[in-house]
Write an enzyme that holds these catalytic residues in place. Structure first.
Site, PDB file in Angstrom:
ATOM      1  N   GLU A  19      -9.447  -1.961   5.486  1.00  0.00           N
ATOM      2  CA  GLU A  19     -10.072  -1.636   6.761  1.00  0.00           C
ATOM      3  C   GLU A  19     -11.321  -2.494   6.962  1.00  0.00           C
ATOM      4  OE1 GLU A  19      -8.269   0.080   8.588  1.00  0.00           O
ATOM      5  OE2 GLU A  19      -7.776   2.088   7.858  1.00  0.00           O
ATOM      6  N   HIS A  66      -6.954  -4.615  10.289  1.00  0.00           N
ATOM      7  CA  HIS A  66      -6.699  -4.429   8.859  1.00  0.00           C
ATOM      8  C   HIS A  66      -5.429  -5.153   8.431  1.00  0.00           C
ATOM      9  CE1 HIS A  66      -4.360  -0.339   9.439  1.00  0.00           C
ATOM     10  NE2 HIS A  66      -3.517  -1.350   9.411  1.00  0.00           N
ATOM     11  N   ASP A  87       0.811  -1.219   0.000  1.00  0.00           N
ATOM     12  CA  ASP A  87       0.000   0.000   0.000  1.00  0.00           C
ATOM     13  C   ASP A  87       0.845   1.270   0.000  1.00  0.00           C
ATOM     14  OD1 ASP A  87       0.964  -0.457   2.564  1.00  0.00           O
ATOM     15  OD2 ASP A  87      -0.981  -0.980   3.392  1.00  0.00           O
ATOM     16  N   ASN A 117      -7.266  -2.527  14.322  1.00  0.00           N
ATOM     17  CA  ASN A 117      -8.651  -2.872  13.983  1.00  0.00           C
ATOM     18  C   ASN A 117      -8.724  -4.116  13.096  1.00  0.00           C
ATOM     19  OD1 ASN A 117      -7.626  -1.933  11.605  1.00  0.00           O
ATOM     20  ND2 ASN A 117      -9.061  -0.233  11.353  1.00  0.00           N
TER      21      ASN A 117
HETATM   22  C1  F6R Z   1       1.697  -1.446   6.072  1.00  0.00           C
HETATM   23  C2  F6R Z   1       0.389  -2.063   6.202  1.00  0.00           C
HETATM   24  C3  F6R Z   1      -0.371  -2.064   7.495  1.00  0.00           C
HETATM   25  C4  F6R Z   1       0.508  -2.341   8.722  1.00  0.00           C
HETATM   26  C5  F6R Z   1      -0.333  -2.288   9.989  1.00  0.00           C
HETATM   27  C6  F6R Z   1       0.528  -2.466  11.242  1.00  0.00           C
HETATM   28  O1  F6R Z   1       2.192  -1.576   4.767  1.00  0.00           O
HETATM   29  O2  F6R Z   1      -0.096  -2.534   5.241  1.00  0.00           O
HETATM   30  O3  F6R Z   1      -1.383  -3.039   7.413  1.00  0.00           O
HETATM   31  O4  F6R Z   1       1.102  -3.587   8.588  1.00  0.00           O
HETATM   32  O5  F6R Z   1      -0.990  -1.063  10.084  1.00  0.00           O
HETATM   33  O6  F6R Z   1       1.366  -1.376  11.375  1.00  0.00           O
HETATM   34  P1  F6R Z   1       2.598  -1.409  12.401  1.00  0.00           P
HETATM   35  O7  F6R Z   1       3.533  -2.454  11.887  1.00  0.00           O
HETATM   36  O8  F6R Z   1       3.209  -0.049  12.318  1.00  0.00           O
HETATM   37  O9  F6R Z   1       2.029  -1.766  13.735  1.00  0.00           O
END
Ligand code: F6R
Length: 261
Positions: free
Chosen positions: A149, A144, A71, A142
């Site tokens: 989301e 995701h 992403d 959450n």
């Molecule tokens: C990042 C992504 C997100 C993160 C998630 C956890 O490319 O796709 O899904 O993996 O938000 O973020 P962290 O690792 O910062 O806790």
């Protein structure tokens, strides 16, 4: 879903980096490429550090590696320090011999009317490269995965998505305030992710314990997009002790990992 728990994130990340190294090394002396699906955020940082070390030690080359990131914020310039392009360049790509043209990340700086075509092309490009061999994932508070989301659908492909409040709050420190966090992102879809041959989801820290418990306990539901992973045949969830702290001990295998420098 196989669940492996490690003493700490360093040992867990070493295990993940070793798994990636093995796949990359297997093809090193052939013309075949290794296609990796990569994530950003704090979770994969240690894995990338270890991969850098493997590269510095001459254990590994990324010459034949092609990467697709999950992403990118939208809109954002690739030169912004908060862009995922900047993150990947500085944390991994510039520190290895990967040809930059082999590294794909959705573009955060295209015109709104180009987004649809860009997204279709992104999934097509993955397919043209033979699909993703190993997909790395983190998990949002959450549930995701990527920026899929809650309420994201199982058949979703790469597309423009609206970021939830939880996600924007989690990013607000880095951006210097929630107002500065983009409201949208371009993310690979649930279907794009589930097409990978093998998926590794990592989570560290007590703040992830509750969502990991839900991931394990809940049936597949779009309320917690990570539960869609239960429909894939090769998913490994890699946790440190803190992220596993809400799980019963019979839910996982504890792994003693030695870190070889
Ligand atoms: C990042 C992504 C997100 C993160 C998630 C956890 O490319 O796709 O899904 O993996 O938000 O973020 P962290 O690792 O910062 O806790």
């Amino acid at each position: 879903m196989k669940i492996l728990v490690f003493e700490n994130k360093e040992e867990a990340s070493f295990y993940v980096a070793e798994s990636l190294k093995e796949v990359i090394q297997r093809k090193l002396n052939s013309t075949e490429i290794t296609v990796l699906g990569l994530a950003t955020g704090s979770t994969p940082l240690e894995t990338y550090k270890i991969l850098n070390r493997f590269y510095d030690n001459g254990d590994i080359s990324f010459k034949n590696v092609v990467t697709f990131n999950l992403d990118e914020y939208y809109p954002i310039s690739p030169n912004s320090v908060n862009s995922y392009r900047h993150f990947m360049n500085t944390k991994l790509f510039f520190k290895t011999d990967i040809p930059l043209e082999n590294t794909y990340i959705p573009s955060g700086d295209i015109e709104p009317n180009e987004i649809k075509e860009h997204c279709v092309k992104y999934d097509d490009l993955i397919a043209e490269h033979g699909g993703i061999e190993i997909q790395l994932l983190g998990i949002g508070l959450n549930g995701h995965i990527g920026f899929n989301e809650p309420k994201s659908q199982k058949n979703s492909l790469t597309r423009l998505v609206a970021l939830s409040n939880t996600t924007r709050i989690a990013a607000s420190d880095a951006f210097g305030g929630i107002d500065q966090v983009p409201e949208k992102a371009i993310s690979m879809g649930i279907k794009s992710i589930l097409r990978a041959n093998k998926i590794i989801l990592m989570a560290w820290g007590t703040h992830k314990a509750e969502i990991i418990k839900k991931l394990v306990d809940f049936e597949v539901t779009d309320e917690i997009p990570a539960t869609f992973l239960k429909e894939h045949s090769d998913v490994t969830v890699i946790l440190d002790k803190e992220a596993a702290s809400a799980l019963p001990q019979n839910a996982y295998t504890f792994v003693e990992q030695t870190i070889n420098q």
